[in-house]
Design a protein around this motif. Structure first.
Motif, PDB file in Angstrom:
ATOM      1  N   ASP A   1      -2.893  -7.455  -8.685  1.00 45.62           N
ATOM      2  CA  ASP A   1      -2.646  -8.077  -9.977  1.00 45.62           C
ATOM      3  C   ASP A   1      -3.085  -9.530  -9.842  1.00 45.62           C
ATOM      4  O   ASP A   1      -2.353 -10.358  -9.272  1.00 45.62           O
ATOM      5  CB  ASP A   1      -1.163  -7.966 -10.343  1.00 45.62           C
ATOM      6  CG  ASP A   1      -0.839  -8.548 -11.721  1.00 45.62           C
ATOM      7  OD1 ASP A   1      -1.607  -9.403 -12.200  1.00 45.62           O
ATOM      8  OD2 ASP A   1       0.181  -8.144 -12.315  1.00 45.62           O
ATOM      9  N   GLY A   2      -4.277  -9.839 -10.340  1.00 43.31           N
ATOM     10  CA  GLY A   2      -4.846 -11.169 -10.155  1.00 43.31           C
ATOM     11  C   GLY A   2      -4.124 -12.256 -10.907  1.00 43.31           C
ATOM     12  O   GLY A   2      -4.178 -13.423 -10.520  1.00 43.31           O
ATOM     13  N   GLU A   3      -3.452 -11.888 -11.994  1.00 43.18           N
ATOM     14  CA  GLU A   3      -2.724 -12.896 -12.767  1.00 43.18           C
ATOM     15  C   GLU A   3      -1.408 -13.252 -12.091  1.00 43.18           C
ATOM     16  O   GLU A   3      -1.040 -14.429 -11.991  1.00 43.18           O
ATOM     17  CB  GLU A   3      -2.477 -12.380 -14.183  1.00 43.18           C
ATOM     18  CG  GLU A   3      -1.839 -13.413 -15.094  1.00 43.18           C
ATOM     19  CD  GLU A   3      -1.729 -12.922 -16.531  1.00 43.18           C
ATOM     20  OE1 GLU A   3      -0.939 -13.509 -17.298  1.00 43.18           O
ATOM     21  OE2 GLU A   3      -2.434 -11.956 -16.882  1.00 43.18           O
ATOM     22  N   ALA A   4      -0.706 -12.252 -11.578  1.00 39.83           N
ATOM     23  CA  ALA A   4       0.591 -12.487 -10.937  1.00 39.83           C
ATOM     24  C   ALA A   4       0.449 -12.866  -9.467  1.00 39.83           C
ATOM     25  O   ALA A   4       1.415 -13.342  -8.866  1.00 39.83           O
ATOM     26  CB  ALA A   4       1.468 -11.245 -11.065  1.00 39.83           C
ATOM     27  N   GLY A   5      -0.724 -12.662  -8.886  1.00 36.88           N
ATOM     28  CA  GLY A   5      -0.899 -12.941  -7.468  1.00 36.88           C
ATOM     29  C   GLY A   5      -0.155 -11.951  -6.588  1.00 36.88           C
ATOM     30  O   GLY A   5       0.507 -12.337  -5.626  1.00 36.88           O
ATOM     31  N   VAL A   6      -0.266 -10.662  -6.920  1.00 35.71           N
ATOM     32  CA  VAL A   6       0.483  -9.612  -6.219  1.00 35.71           C
ATOM     33  C   VAL A   6      -0.497  -8.570  -5.683  1.00 35.71           C
ATOM     34  O   VAL A   6      -1.425  -8.150  -6.385  1.00 35.71           O
ATOM     35  CB  VAL A   6       1.497  -8.927  -7.155  1.00 35.71           C
ATOM     36  CG1 VAL A   6       2.108  -7.704  -6.498  1.00 35.71           C
ATOM     37  CG2 VAL A   6       2.596  -9.912  -7.551  1.00 35.71           C
ATOM     38  N   ILE A   7      -0.314  -8.155  -4.435  1.00 33.21           N
ATOM     39  CA  ILE A   7      -1.049  -7.019  -3.889  1.00 33.21           C
ATOM     40  C   ILE A   7      -0.059  -6.032  -3.289  1.00 33.21           C
ATOM     41  O   ILE A   7       1.006  -6.414  -2.808  1.00 33.21           O
ATOM     42  CB  ILE A   7      -2.089  -7.431  -2.826  1.00 33.21           C
ATOM     43  CG1 ILE A   7      -1.402  -8.078  -1.610  1.00 33.21           C
ATOM     44  CG2 ILE A   7      -3.150  -8.323  -3.405  1.00 33.21           C
ATOM     45  CD1 ILE A   7      -2.352  -8.330  -0.439  1.00 33.21           C
ATOM     46  N   ASP A   8      -0.414  -4.757  -3.362  1.00 32.68           N
ATOM     47  CA  ASP A   8       0.340  -3.706  -2.682  1.00 32.68           C
ATOM     48  C   ASP A   8      -0.462  -3.251  -1.469  1.00 32.68           C
ATOM     49  O   ASP A   8      -1.681  -3.060  -1.563  1.00 32.68           O
ATOM     50  CB  ASP A   8       0.570  -2.506  -3.609  1.00 32.68           C
ATOM     51  CG  ASP A   8       1.594  -2.793  -4.689  1.00 32.68           C
ATOM     52  OD1 ASP A   8       2.333  -3.787  -4.560  1.00 32.68           O
ATOM     53  OD2 ASP A   8       1.646  -2.027  -5.668  1.00 32.68           O
ATOM     54  N   VAL A   9       0.213  -3.057  -0.351  1.00 25.92           N
ATOM     55  CA  VAL A   9      -0.414  -2.567   0.866  1.00 25.92           C
ATOM     56  C   VAL A   9       0.411  -1.395   1.371  1.00 25.92           C
ATOM     57  O   VAL A   9       1.631  -1.519   1.545  1.00 25.92           O
ATOM     58  CB  VAL A   9      -0.503  -3.665   1.952  1.00 25.92           C
ATOM     59  CG1 VAL A   9      -1.246  -3.137   3.176  1.00 25.92           C
ATOM     60  CG2 VAL A   9      -1.189  -4.917   1.412  1.00 25.92           C
ATOM     61  N   ASP A  10      -0.238  -0.252   1.581  1.00 29.79           N
ATOM     62  CA  ASP A  10       0.451   0.951   2.067  1.00 29.79           C
ATOM     63  C   ASP A  10       0.214   1.108   3.566  1.00 29.79           C
ATOM     64  O   ASP A  10      -0.927   1.044   4.023  1.00 29.79           O
ATOM     65  CB  ASP A  10      -0.055   2.191   1.331  1.00 29.79           C
ATOM     66  CG  ASP A  10       0.333   2.198  -0.134  1.00 29.79           C
ATOM     67  OD1 ASP A  10       1.125   1.314  -0.538  1.00 29.79           O
ATOM     68  OD2 ASP A  10      -0.154   3.070  -0.876  1.00 29.79           O
ATOM     69  N   PHE A  11       1.286   1.328   4.309  1.00 26.48           N
ATOM     70  CA  PHE A  11       1.241   1.433   5.766  1.00 26.48           C
ATOM     71  C   PHE A  11       1.622   2.845   6.198  1.00 26.48           C
ATOM     72  O   PHE A  11       2.664   3.367   5.783  1.00 26.48           O
ATOM     73  CB  PHE A  11       2.224   0.452   6.411  1.00 26.48           C
ATOM     74  CG  PHE A  11       1.903  -1.004   6.169  1.00 26.48           C
ATOM     75  CD1 PHE A  11       1.272  -1.760   7.156  1.00 26.48           C
ATOM     76  CD2 PHE A  11       2.231  -1.617   4.962  1.00 26.48           C
ATOM     77  CE1 PHE A  11       0.981  -3.100   6.942  1.00 26.48           C
ATOM     78  CE2 PHE A  11       1.943  -2.957   4.742  1.00 26.48           C
ATOM     79  CZ  PHE A  11       1.312  -3.700   5.732  1.00 26.48           C
ATOM     80  N   VAL A  12       0.782   3.456   7.023  1.00 29.40           N
ATOM     81  CA  VAL A  12       1.116   4.751   7.606  1.00 29.40           C
ATOM     82  C   VAL A  12       2.047   4.521   8.787  1.00 29.40           C
ATOM     83  O   VAL A  12       1.757   3.701   9.673  1.00 29.40           O
ATOM     84  CB  VAL A  12      -0.146   5.499   8.063  1.00 29.40           C
ATOM     85  CG1 VAL A  12       0.226   6.789   8.793  1.00 29.40           C
ATOM     86  CG2 VAL A  12      -1.041   5.809   6.869  1.00 29.40           C
ATOM     87  N   ARG A  13       3.161   5.222   8.813  1.00 27.05           N
ATOM     88  CA  ARG A  13       4.098   5.092   9.928  1.00 27.05           C
ATOM     89  C   ARG A  13       3.530   5.835  11.146  1.00 27.05           C
ATOM     90  O   ARG A  13       3.126   6.991  11.047  1.00 27.05           O
ATOM     91  CB  ARG A  13       5.447   5.703   9.569  1.00 27.05           C
ATOM     92  CG  ARG A  13       6.267   4.849   8.627  1.00 27.05           C
ATOM     93  CD  ARG A  13       7.707   5.345   8.652  1.00 27.05           C
ATOM     94  NE  ARG A  13       8.611   4.423   8.013  1.00 27.05           N
ATOM     95  CZ  ARG A  13       9.043   4.556   6.773  1.00 27.05           C
ATOM     96  NH1 ARG A  13       8.636   5.564   6.042  1.00 27.05           N
ATOM     97  NH2 ARG A  13       9.894   3.678   6.256  1.00 27.05           N
ATOM     98  N   HIS A  14       3.518   5.166  12.281  1.00 30.15           N
ATOM     99  CA  HIS A  14       3.098   5.838  13.515  1.00 30.15           C
ATOM    100  C   HIS A  14       3.655   5.075  14.706  1.00 30.15           C
ATOM    101  O   HIS A  14       3.873   3.857  14.656  1.00 30.15           O
ATOM    102  CB  HIS A  14       1.569   5.946  13.610  1.00 30.15           C
ATOM    103  CG  HIS A  14       0.856   4.623  13.598  1.00 30.15           C
ATOM    104  ND1 HIS A  14       0.328   4.052  14.729  1.00 30.15           N
ATOM    105  CD2 HIS A  14       0.576   3.766  12.579  1.00 30.15           C
ATOM    106  CE1 HIS A  14      -0.253   2.904  14.407  1.00 30.15           C
ATOM    107  NE2 HIS A  14      -0.110   2.709  13.120  1.00 30.15           N
ATOM    108  N   ARG A  15       3.881   5.813  15.774  1.00 29.50           N
ATOM    109  CA  ARG A  15       4.503   5.245  16.965  1.00 29.50           C
ATOM    110  C   ARG A  15       3.614   4.172  17.575  1.00 29.50           C
ATOM    111  O   ARG A  15       2.426   4.361  17.776  1.00 29.50           O
ATOM    112  CB  ARG A  15       4.744   6.356  17.991  1.00 29.50           C
ATOM    113  CG  ARG A  15       5.412   5.897  19.284  1.00 29.50           C
ATOM    114  CD  ARG A  15       5.676   7.093  20.194  1.00 29.50           C
ATOM    115  NE  ARG A  15       4.440   7.786  20.543  1.00 29.50           N
ATOM    116  CZ  ARG A  15       3.664   7.427  21.564  1.00 29.50           C
ATOM    117  NH1 ARG A  15       3.981   6.382  22.314  1.00 29.50           N
ATOM    118  NH2 ARG A  15       2.562   8.115  21.830  1.00 29.50           N
ATOM    119  N   GLY A  16       4.203   3.023  17.874  1.00 31.92           N
ATOM    120  CA  GLY A  16       3.486   1.964  18.558  1.00 31.92           C
ATOM    121  C   GLY A  16       2.574   1.142  17.680  1.00 31.92           C
ATOM    122  O   GLY A  16       1.820   0.307  18.179  1.00 31.92           O
TER     123      GLY A  16
END
Length: 543
Positions: free
Chosen positions: A95-110
Motif C-alpha cells: 500500500d504505497g499511500e499508507a507505507g505498508v507491506i505484507d511479507v509471508d514467511f514459510v515456517r521451517h526449522r532453523g
C-alpha cells in the motif's frame, strides 16, 4: 540473470527501517508479518509494482543502518558480513499511500528470518533493502502458467490477484498439508490446482514435475516456476523443450541443505582453489551430469546411455565428484552438487562459454607474458543476462535526454529493450543518430581499432555510451580480476581501465564522463559517456 520477456524496471537499492504493526498465521506453515514505515510510501521513493518483487530482510540484532552498507549512486555496496544475515522474501502486498507491506514467511526449522517472524510482535523493528527491480507480466502472453511450492505461494498469489480479469491460465501449487491451502483471488479463466505433499519432506517431492509433464500448453504461454532449486530442474528442462527460453522463468527460491548454511555451500563451490576442482566442475557441467544425477541416473551405465560416453571411462569422474563432496556416498547428487543445477552456475562453468575458455587459457599465461602475443579469441566484457537491469539507468542518462534515435551495437537484448534503441552491426556506417550505445564493442578491439571505431561513431552521433567492464575494481573483485586475466591471455592485453578509455576518447578529441548506473556486485557499475567538447555536461561526474 536469465533473459525474460517480462518488462523490467530497476531501482537503486536502499535500506529502510520498518515497524511491525501486525503478525498472524495464515496456515500451519505460513505466517504473515505486516510492516509499516514512512520510508515504504510511494512518496518516499519506495516502489513494488512487480508481483514477484523481493526484498532483503536483514536479521541482525543490534545492527545499525550505517553498518549495513554504503549507497554509491544507483548501486549499493553491502557489508559482506552483514549480507550473510540477509534473507530474500517476496513483497506479498504493498500500500504505497499508507507505507505498508505484507511479507509471508514459510515456517521451517532453523530458518533465520522464519524464527524472527515467529517471534515478531507489534512495535518490533527490522531493516529491509530493495526491491532492486520490478517485473510485470509478459505483454505477449495469452496464457499464464504458475508452478511453485509454498515458498512461491506469496508471489503466485499476488500475480493471480493482479492479472487482468480476462486472463487465462493455470496455477499449480504444492503445499505440505491440506490445511495449508489458501483461498486465493484469481480471474475466472485461471484454474488454481493444489497438490499436497502429505508427509514428504519439502524439496523431495516430484508432484509438481509430474503435474507439469501432463500439460498441453497452448501457444503464447508464459511459465513462471519457483521453489527448491534441485526439484524444479526437471520442470525447467521440460518447459524449455516446449517454449521459447524467454517465456520460461525458473527461479530457485531455496536449496535443501540439511544443517548447512546455503551461503556457505555457494561460497565453497566458487572458492575451490587448486587446479583439479575448477577443471572438474567445468567438465561435469559441460557434460550435463548434474541434471542427469538429479533425475536419479547414478550408475556409469545409466549416465553413459544418456550422454553417449563409454561407461568404462566414467568411474574416475564420479570418484572425483565424490571426493569433492559433489556426490553422496550412495552416488546421488549432494547438497553441494545441487548448486551446479542453478542456471548461473550452468552458464558460468559450461566450457561453451567463451569466458570459461579464456580462464582455461591461463595455463598459457607464462607464454603470453613472455611473447606479448595473445592466443586469439574474444572474451565478452559484458554479461548479456545483466543488461536488462541497465536499460532504465542507461536511458535516464542526462546525455540521452531528448534522444529519439539511439544506435545500439553489441547486444540485440539491449537494442530490443532500450526505448528508441535500434540494433546495428556497425555504428559508424549506420548513418546520423542522436546517440549510440556500444555494449562490449570496444573491449574486443585493440587500441588502434578502438580509437578509430570511436572516432567514426562520434562522426554520426554526438554522444556515445560505452558499457564495458573495466579493470578498476580488479584489486577487490575476483570476477573482474579473472576477466582481466582472461582478456590478457586471449588478446595479449589486460582489461582496460577507465583511464584507458579516457585516453581513447582524447584521441578522438572527445571527453569522457563516468556515470554510476549499476547496483550490487555486477561487472558493470558505470557507463562511460563520450561526448564532443561542445556537448553540455550538466550532470555531476564521478572522478
Amino acid at each position: 540473470m536469465a533473459r525474460t520477456s517480462r518488462p523490467l524496471t530497476t531501482h537503486p537499492i536502499r535500506v529502510r527501517e520498518a515497524e511491525v504493526v501486525e503478525a498472524w498465521d495464515l496456515s500451519p506453515a505460513m505466517r504473515r508479518v505486516r510492516l509499516q514505515s514512512e520510508e515504504l510510501t510511494a512518496q518516499s521513493g519506495f516502489t513494488s509494482t512487480g508481483w514477484d518483487d523481493h526484498i532483503k530482510i536483514i536479521v541482525r540484532p543490534g545492527v545499525r543502518k550505517a553498518d549495513i552498507g554504503i549507497p554509491r549512486g544507483d548501486r549499493f555496496e553491502w557489508n559482506r558480513e552483514i549480507f550473510s544475515s540477509t534473507r530474500s522474501y517476496t513483497v506479498r502486498a504493498w500500500d504505497g499511500e499508507a507505507g505498508v507491506i505484507d511479507v509471508d514467511f514459510v515456517r521451517h526449522r532453523g530458518g533465520l528470518a522464519a524464527a524472527w517472524a515467529d517471534a515478531a510482535r507489534p512495535g518490533d523493528t527490522i531493516f529491509i533493502a530493495g526491491p532492486k527491480s520490478c517485473a510485470g507480466f509478459s505483454p505477449h502472453a495469452s496464457y499464464h502458467l504458475f508452478v511453485g511450492d509454498e515458498t512461491a505461494l506469496p508471489a503466485i498469489a499476488r500475480a493471480l490477484e493482479e492479472l487482468p480479469a480476462d486472463a487465462q491460465g493455470l496455477a499449480i501449487l504444492e503445499v505440505p498439508s491440506t490445511a495449508d491451502r489458501q483461498d486465493l483471488t484469481h480471474p475466472a479463466g485461471v484454474e488454481v490446482r493444489y497438490v499436497v505433499r502429505d508427509g514428504v519432506s519439502a524439496g523431495h517431492s516430484r508432484l509438481l514435475a509430474d503435474e507439469v509433464e501432463t500439460l498441453h500448453l497452448p501457444e503464447g504461454t508464459f511459465a513462471f516456476v519457483a521453489g527448491e532449486a534441485l526439484s524444479i530442474t526437471r520442470i525447467r528442462r521440460h518447459l524449455r523443450s516446449l517454449l521459447p527460453k524467454e517465456d520460461v522463468e525458473v527461479v530457485g527460491y531455496w536449496r535443501r541443505t540439511g544443517d548447512t548454511d546455503p551461503l556457505e555451500l555457494t561460497s565453497r563451490i566458487y572458492h575451490m582453489a587448486d587446479l583439479g576442482p575448477p577443471l572438474l566442475l567445468r567438465v561435469v557441467v559441460t557434460l550435463g551430469l548434474p541434471a542427469l544425477l538429479a533425475e536419479g541416473l547414478t550408475s556409469p551405465e545409466q549416465l553413459a546411455a544418456a550422454t553417449g560416453i563409454n561407461p568404462a571411462l566414467l568411474p574416475p569422474l564420479l570418484d572425483a565428484m565424490t571426493l569433492l563432496g559433489l556426490l553422496d556416498s550412495d552416488g546421488a547428487l549432494s547438497d553441494l552438487g545441487g548448486v551446479l543445477l542453478e542456471e548461473e552456475a550452468e552458464s558460468h562453468l559450461n566450457l561453451a562459454n567463451p569466458r570459461a575458455q579464456g580462464e582455461l587459457g591461463l595455463l598459457k599465461l607464462p607464454e603470453v607474458l613472455r611473447t606479448g602475443r595473445g592466443l586469439g579469441g574474444v572474451i565478452p566484457t559484458v554479461d548479456e543476462g545483466f543488461l536488462p537491469y541497465l536499460v532504465g539507468p542507461v536511458r535516464e542518462l542526462p546525455e540521452l535526454a531528448g534522444a529519439t534515435r539511439i544506435l545500439v551495437a553489441g547486444s540485440a537484448t539491449l537494442a530490443a529493450d532500450l526505448p528508441d534503441g535500434e540494433a546495428v552491426s556497425d555504428v559508424p556506417s549506420a548513418g546520423p543518430a542522436d546517440a549510440a550505445v556500444l555494449a562490449g564493442v570496444l573491449g574486443s578491439l585493440d587500441d588502434e581499432r578502438a580509437a578509430a571505431y570511436l572516432s567514426g561513431a562520434l562522426r554520426v552521433c554526438s554522444v556515445v555510451v560505452l558499457l564495458e567492464a573495466t579493470s578498476d575494481r580488479a584489486v577487490r573483485d575476483k570476477a573482474v580480476a579473472a576477466l582481466s586475466l582472461a582478456s590478457l591471455v586471449s588478446q595479449g592485453r589486460p582489461l582496460r581501465s577507465t583511464a584507458d578509455y579516457r585516453r581513447l576518447a582524447q584521441r578522438a578529441d572527445a571527453r569522457l564522463h563516468v556515470r554510476d548506473i549499476g547496483w550490487g556486485f555486477g561487472l558493470i557499475h558505470s557507463a562511460l559517456v563520450v561526448t564532443l567538447p561542445a556537448q553540455e555536461d550538466d550532470a555531476p561526474e564521478r572522478p
